[in-house]
Design a protein around this motif. Structure first.
Motif, short mmCIF file in Angstrom:
data_model
loop_
_atom_site.label_atom_id
_atom_site.label_comp_id
_atom_site.label_asym_id
_atom_site.label_seq_id
_atom_site.Cartn_x
_atom_site.Cartn_y
_atom_site.Cartn_z
N TRP A 106 23.60 -52.25 17.79
CA TRP A 106 22.41 -52.37 18.61
C TRP A 106 21.79 -53.76 18.59
O TRP A 106 20.78 -54.00 19.22
CB TRP A 106 21.34 -51.37 18.15
N THR A 107 22.35 -54.67 17.80
CA THR A 107 21.75 -56.01 17.74
C THR A 107 22.49 -56.93 18.70
O THR A 107 23.66 -56.74 18.97
CB THR A 107 21.83 -56.57 16.32
N SER A 108 21.79 -57.90 19.17
CA SER A 108 22.24 -58.77 20.25
C SER A 108 23.75 -59.06 20.26
O SER A 108 24.29 -59.68 19.34
CB SER A 108 21.49 -60.09 20.21
N TYR A 109 24.40 -58.56 21.31
CA TYR A 109 25.84 -58.72 21.45
C TYR A 109 26.22 -60.19 21.52
O TYR A 109 27.14 -60.65 20.85
CB TYR A 109 26.26 -57.97 22.72
N LEU A 110 25.49 -60.94 22.32
CA LEU A 110 25.78 -62.36 22.49
C LEU A 110 25.79 -63.09 21.16
O LEU A 110 26.71 -63.84 20.84
CB LEU A 110 24.68 -63.00 23.34
N ILE A 111 24.75 -62.83 20.38
CA ILE A 111 24.61 -63.57 19.12
C ILE A 111 25.68 -63.14 18.13
O ILE A 111 26.25 -63.97 17.41
CB ILE A 111 23.19 -63.37 18.56
N ARG A 112 26.02 -61.85 18.13
CA ARG A 112 27.08 -61.40 17.24
C ARG A 112 28.40 -62.09 17.56
O ARG A 112 29.12 -62.55 16.68
CB ARG A 112 27.26 -59.88 17.38
N VAL A 113 28.71 -62.13 18.87
CA VAL A 113 29.97 -62.77 19.27
C VAL A 113 29.94 -64.25 18.89
O VAL A 113 30.90 -64.79 18.34
CB VAL A 113 30.20 -62.60 20.78
N PHE A 114 28.79 -64.88 19.15
CA PHE A 114 28.69 -66.30 18.84
C PHE A 114 28.90 -66.55 17.35
O PHE A 114 29.54 -67.52 16.94
CB PHE A 114 27.34 -66.84 19.28
N LEU A 115 28.36 -65.64 16.53
CA LEU A 115 28.48 -65.83 15.09
C LEU A 115 29.92 -65.72 14.61
O LEU A 115 30.31 -66.34 13.63
CB LEU A 115 27.58 -64.84 14.35
N TRP A 116 30.72 -64.93 15.34
CA TRP A 116 32.13 -64.89 14.98
C TRP A 116 32.77 -66.26 15.17
O TRP A 116 33.68 -66.64 14.45
CB TRP A 116 32.88 -63.82 15.78
N ARG A 117 32.30 -66.99 16.17
CA ARG A 117 32.81 -68.33 16.38
C ARG A 117 32.50 -69.17 15.13
O ARG A 117 33.33 -69.96 14.69
CB ARG A 117 32.14 -68.95 17.61
N VAL A 118 31.31 -68.96 14.58
CA VAL A 118 30.94 -69.69 13.37
C VAL A 118 31.82 -69.26 12.19
O VAL A 118 32.35 -70.07 11.44
CB VAL A 118 29.46 -69.45 13.03
N ILE A 119 31.99 -67.93 12.08
CA ILE A 119 32.74 -67.41 10.93
C ILE A 119 34.20 -67.88 10.96
O ILE A 119 34.77 -68.26 9.94
CB ILE A 119 32.69 -65.87 10.92
N LEU A 120 34.80 -67.85 12.16
CA LEU A 120 36.22 -68.15 12.26
C LEU A 120 36.50 -69.64 12.42
O LEU A 120 37.65 -70.05 12.50
CB LEU A 120 36.83 -67.40 13.46
N ALA A 121 35.42 -70.45 12.46
CA ALA A 121 35.61 -71.87 12.79
C ALA A 121 36.45 -72.59 11.74
O ALA A 121 36.64 -72.13 10.62
CB ALA A 121 34.25 -72.55 12.93
N PHE A 122 36.91 -73.72 12.18
CA PHE A 122 37.69 -74.65 11.37
C PHE A 122 37.02 -74.87 10.01
O PHE A 122 37.65 -74.82 8.97
CB PHE A 122 37.75 -75.97 12.16
#
Lengths: 268, 370, 352
Positions: free
Chosen positions: C118-134
């Protein structure tokens, strides 16, 4: 509870599920302009920045107007459908209800572009009203799922008893049905509000020149310099969503208690 | 039976005339005609799916009937909504409002009554007192036991002083002990308030215990409407006889019929002469069946005494109930065993399987089904 | 009382009246727009004008252009992977909640699992970019532990990243239906199986799993259909290698201003998903039926043969029939076969 490999797996699963959200406050309070490790230090600067961004305020207002309208509209329509589903047998019932529930599985892109094409074809300008219409479509299934639970928990003979004791169908609804379904209605309002507040795709396709909060956020994601502020905003949104959900869940449980029933599961 | 008019014939409070009900193709009620009298305890008895609950809900106004008329107190109920009928219903699930207290439940129907709040409170108190829940008014409804819910439902319906109280299987949710207690209480309550009760039940014993009159229903129609004793002693059909209590059937051959007497040859019993009243319907010469209740055969434990009508048989099975023992006995000359009951008395032994015994019988206890 | 008022007063009539507000709403805002895009897909657009002559040119182009085909197949592949990962990981969790958590704590667990959704889909997806980043936490901790020497690059800006992110986003959708079907299993059935001499494992395989299949199937449907059309995740973490069909639909409509083509792609995507799922369910029913009647090995062999045949058609077909012909032919065969199976093969024990 036995602590076996299954328990461990479930806890690990929860941890991964929460990983992104847990990072959110870390970066929101991080004193660095790049969203990456290592962390720099503590700051509340990004939250302050939120207050100084008028475009954000406008988007927030838009989103709130839309979310409130959607919550009311979807819950009203959901009430009709949930009542029909639990109280009546009618021709093509399964088909009709499946059709109303369809947005639950349909990709939002499909819903969004079909609405957009119709709008363009009719020569109408998109705006808050079109987003409200789209979000309502999306929220009705959730509202039905919640309200159906409330209605089916309620013994049908309660309404008959009220009528038998001299009440009219209308006063029965007010005196018996509404008080017993009220927790479900509150839960439905809160859930629909949360969904609408978060929804991006339909708002993205249908918003005219007045973006909603997620559409505004989407725009900001392109500018690395704005990201810390986005993290701060995200933190607020997550805290808000969780607060709303906890309230909704409390209401749902109170409804169960009031109906004298045992809790048998969460939403949906 | 309590008569309320001087003529000896009590007036009808509910009149059912050719009531028919269809659910699509399904024929739920078939030509129901009956008069339910002022102040009587009336039962609708039948197996599940026989239409008894449908009929009750039609009287309450929750089911429309396809044709025929239902009159309450002389008034045609066609088009009258349930909230405007002089009936109240005790639901099978009791339908106690879970969001209200016991008092609020009982006083629910008084909302529109032209009474002062003080009078309403007193009426609720009296109603609770009447069902033995005097101190329970402030309790939350969902904290009640099954028997207490039942009493609240009764108080809630009776407080409105309906002309007819309708009860839909009100005891089926209770355990056996509680059921027996409530049966007695319901009878007393009905006598006290003098209101006509119509009870729906599938339990023949319950109907016999409680009712002044019983309508036995099968497949949407009334098979027999009589007082409990007549129903038990003179069942109108083999089906009714099988449904009410236990009955043995012996194959018989009717040999002679007359306006007064019927002659028949009964397997195991021999030649018997019956009163014409012992045969419901028309007696015809030919194959028939004779029914007799388990208590109509008397085991002659002291075989020294000679009886007019005596048969011999072998005990095939013994079922001991404490106060009673039921024997399956193969009568000499009868194809199947018959069930015979015997009261267990001090100094009387229980027969064993394989024993032979003499039994006495009385032709007045027989019913002939042609 | 005339026939109309009698019909309206009947239970069916009352039910229809009751359901009509949401039904009319859904007809106006869902059925009508969906019909419109189907209509659109048969039109063409020249710059700003819509040419309303009926044509299947869009479909021909959509099916023969390698770019569209690649995107469509990739969307299906990603959706299939996401579904598989989600359902396989969700089953043990649903099983754990249903069988190992005390009844009064079950709703707390379900609540905990639904919250992230239920928490912001956009932000969750964006945070995966942070988690998986180089330089993100995954690479950081793996290098810190000495498991890898240099950062993993195959986990961001490609299809893998999309799969990881979507699997995370759709987790509760998979857990809930499986949990519901597990909860419905009468526990005495499991005791009966043990009592009749089955081991714990065999009881799970012979009783629990078949009875949970309806939930698994619901999970598959509820995850696979929306993921095919996801837009945000491929945009944020997919890079060029993770672009999906929804991104192309968006580009057609907004960037290239070719609405009929966008509509065509949308219709095609939905049709292909629907038919693939239909075909899959039909296949499972067929194989189960075969396994029961002829033995497991025959069923496995049949399944394998079928997969090989499909691969062969896919690789050889375009050369002989042309791509549109192959795709349409496959779709036709799959649909016809499914309908035939649904009509002729009885529903199996697993409720499929």
């Amino acid at each position: 509870m036995k602590a076996g490999p299954l328990t461990l797996f479930a806890l690990l699963y929860l941890l991964v599920l929460y990983a992104p959200i847990m990072l959110l406050p870390i970066f929101a309070f991080n004193d660095g302009t790049v969203i990456a490790f290592p962390l720099r230090g503590f700051t509340t600067e990004w939250f302050g920045l939120l207050l100084e961004t008028p475009a954000l305020h406008q988007a927030t207002r838009n989103s709130l107007v839309i979310a409130v309208s959607v919550a009311v509209l979807a819950t009203c329509l959901g009430l009709f459908a949930a009542r029909a589903a639990t109280r009546y047998r009618f021709p093509a019932k399964t088909g009709i209800l499946a059709f109303i529930m369809l947005p639950l599985v349909l990709p939002e892109v499909i819903v969004a572009i079909s609405l957009l094409v119709v709008l363009m074809q009719l020569g109408l300008d998109s705006g808050n009203w079109s987003i409200i219409a789209g979000h309502t479509l999306l929220c009705i299934p959730f509202s039905i799922a919640i309200l159906q639970g409330s209605f089916s928990n309620m013994d049908q003979s309660l309404e008959e008893a009220a009528i038998d004791l001299g009440e009219t169908p209308l006063s029965t609804f007010r005196l018996v049905t509404l008080p017993l379904v009220a927790p479900g209605i509150v839960a439905s309002l809160l859930i629909c509000f949360t969904i609408s507040l978060d929804e991006f795709i339909i708002a993205f396709f249908l918003s005219g020149n007045a973006p909603t909060l997620p559409v505004y956020l989407w725009g900001q994601l392109r500018f690395p310099a704005r990201l810390p502020m986005v993290m701060a905003l995200g933190t607020i949104l997550v805290v808000l969503s969780i607060a709303l959900l906890v309230i909704a869940e409390t209401f749902r449980r109170r409804g169960l208690r009031r109906a004298g029933l045992k809790d048998s599961g969460g939403f949906l | 039976m309590r008569d309320t008019s001087d003529t000896g014939r009590p007036q009808a409070i509910v009149t059912l005339q050719d009531v028919e009900k269809y659910y699509g193709e399904y024929h739920a009620l078939r030509g129901i005609s009956a008069e339910i009298r002022q102040g009587e305890f009336f039962s609708l008895l039948g197996p599940s799916g026989c239409g008894k609950t449908t009929l009750l809900r039609a009287i309450a106004g929750f089911e429309d009937i396809s044709s025929g008329t239902i009159r309450l107190d002389g008034r045609d109920m066609e088009g009258v909504a349930p909230n405007r009928r002089p009936t109240n219903l005790v639901f099978q699930s009791y339908a106690i409002f879970p969001h209200l207290t016991v008092s609020q439940n009982v006083g629910f129907g008084l909302r529109k009554a032209k009474m002062s709040p003080e009078d309403k409170r007193r009426a609720v108190g009296e109603a609770l007192e009447m069902v033995g829940l005097g101190d329970f008014g402030a309790r939350a409804a969902h904290a009640l036991s099954g028997g207490q819910r039942q009493r609240v439902a009764l108080a809630r319906a009776l407080i409105l002083k309906p002309r007819v109280l309708l009860l839909d299987e009100p005891l089926s949710a209770l355990d056996k002990k509680m059921r027996q207690v409530m049966q007695v209480e319901l009878i007393k309550l009905q006598r006290e308030v003098g209101i006509t009760f119509i009870l729906v039940t599938h339990d023949q014993e319950e109907a016999l215990v409680m009712s002044d009159r019983i309508a036995v229903m099968f497949e949407g129609g009334i098979a027999q409407l009589d007082d409990p004793e007549t129903l038990y002693r003179r069942p109108a059909s083999r089906r009714v006889a099988e449904f009410i209590g236990m009955m043995n059937f012996l194959p018989a051959q009717v040999t002679g019929t007359g306006p007064e007497r019927i002659e028949a040859e009964v397997a195991g019993l021999g030649r018997v002469t019956l009163d014409a009243g012992q045969c419901p319907g028309e007696a015809r010469p030919g194959a028939a069946a004779v029914g007799l209740r388990p208590e109509s055969l008397t085991i002659l434990f002291d075989s020294g005494v000679a009886h007019d009508r005596e048969v011999r048989g072998t005990v095939a099975e013994v079922t001991y109930y404490g106060d009673m023992t039921y024997y399956d006995i193969a009568l000499d000359g009868a194809p199947d065993t018959v069930s015979v009951s015997a009261r267990n008395m001090p100094g009387r032994r229980v027969l064993e399987r394989g024993e032979t015994t003499a039994l006495a019988w009385d032709p007045r206890a027989l019913s002939l089904f042609c | 009382m005339n026939a109309v008022t009698r019909a309206l007063r009947s239970e069916g009539g009352k039910g229809l009246i009751m359901v009509s507000p949401p039904l009319v709403y859904a007809l106006l805002l869902l059925a009508a727009p969906l019909a419109t895009i189907v209509l659109f897909s048969f039109w063409t657009q020249n710059f700003l004008d819509i040419d309303r002559t009926f044509t299947i040119a869009n479909y021909a182009e959509a099916l023969s252009d390698p770019l569209y085909r690649e995107l469509m197949l990739r969307s299906l592949r990603i959706s299939a992977s996401v579904t598989a990962v989600t359902v396989i990981l969700a089953f043990p969790v649903a099983y754990f909640i249903s069988f190992h958590v005390a009844p009064e704590r079950k709703s707390l667990w379900l609540f905990l699992i639904t919250i992230p959704f239920w928490t912001s889909y956009l932000i969750r997806v964006f945070l995966w970019r942070v988690i998986l980043a180089f330089d993100g936490p995954v690479n950081g901790s793996l290098m810190g532990l000495g498991i890898i020497d240099e950062p993993l690059t195959f986990i961001l800006y490609n299809a893998n990243a999309v799969i990881i992110t979507l699997a995370h986003a759709f987790a509760p959708f998979a857990i809930l239906p499986i949990f519901v079907s597990l909860e419905k299993i009468d526990r005495s059935l499991l005791e009966a199986a043990r009592d009749l001499g089955e081991s714990r494992t065999m009881t799970f395989l012979r009783v629990t799993l078949p009875l949970a299949m309806p939930g698994v199937l619901a999970a598959v449907l509820i995850v696979s259909i929306p993921t095919v059309g996801d837009y945000v995740t491929p945009r944020l973490v997919g890079g060029s290698g993770g672009t999906m069909i929804a991104n192309m639909i968006y580009a057609q409509i907004f960037d290239l201003n070719d609405r009929p083509m966008g509509a065509t792609l949308a219709v095609l995507a939905m049709a292909i998903v629907a038919m693939t799922l239909l075909w899959l369910i039909a296949r499972i029913r067929f194989w189960l039926w075969l396994a029961e009647g002829r033995g497991v090995w025959i069923a496995l062999a049949a399944g394998l043969a079928e997969i090989l045949a499909i691969r062969a058609i896919f690789t050889l077909g375009p050369g002989i029939l042309g791509t549109p012909g192959t795709v349409l032919g496959l779709l036709a065969i799959a649909t016809l076969g499914s309908v035939l199976i649904f009509l002729r093969v009885p529903k199996g024990r697993a409720g499929i």
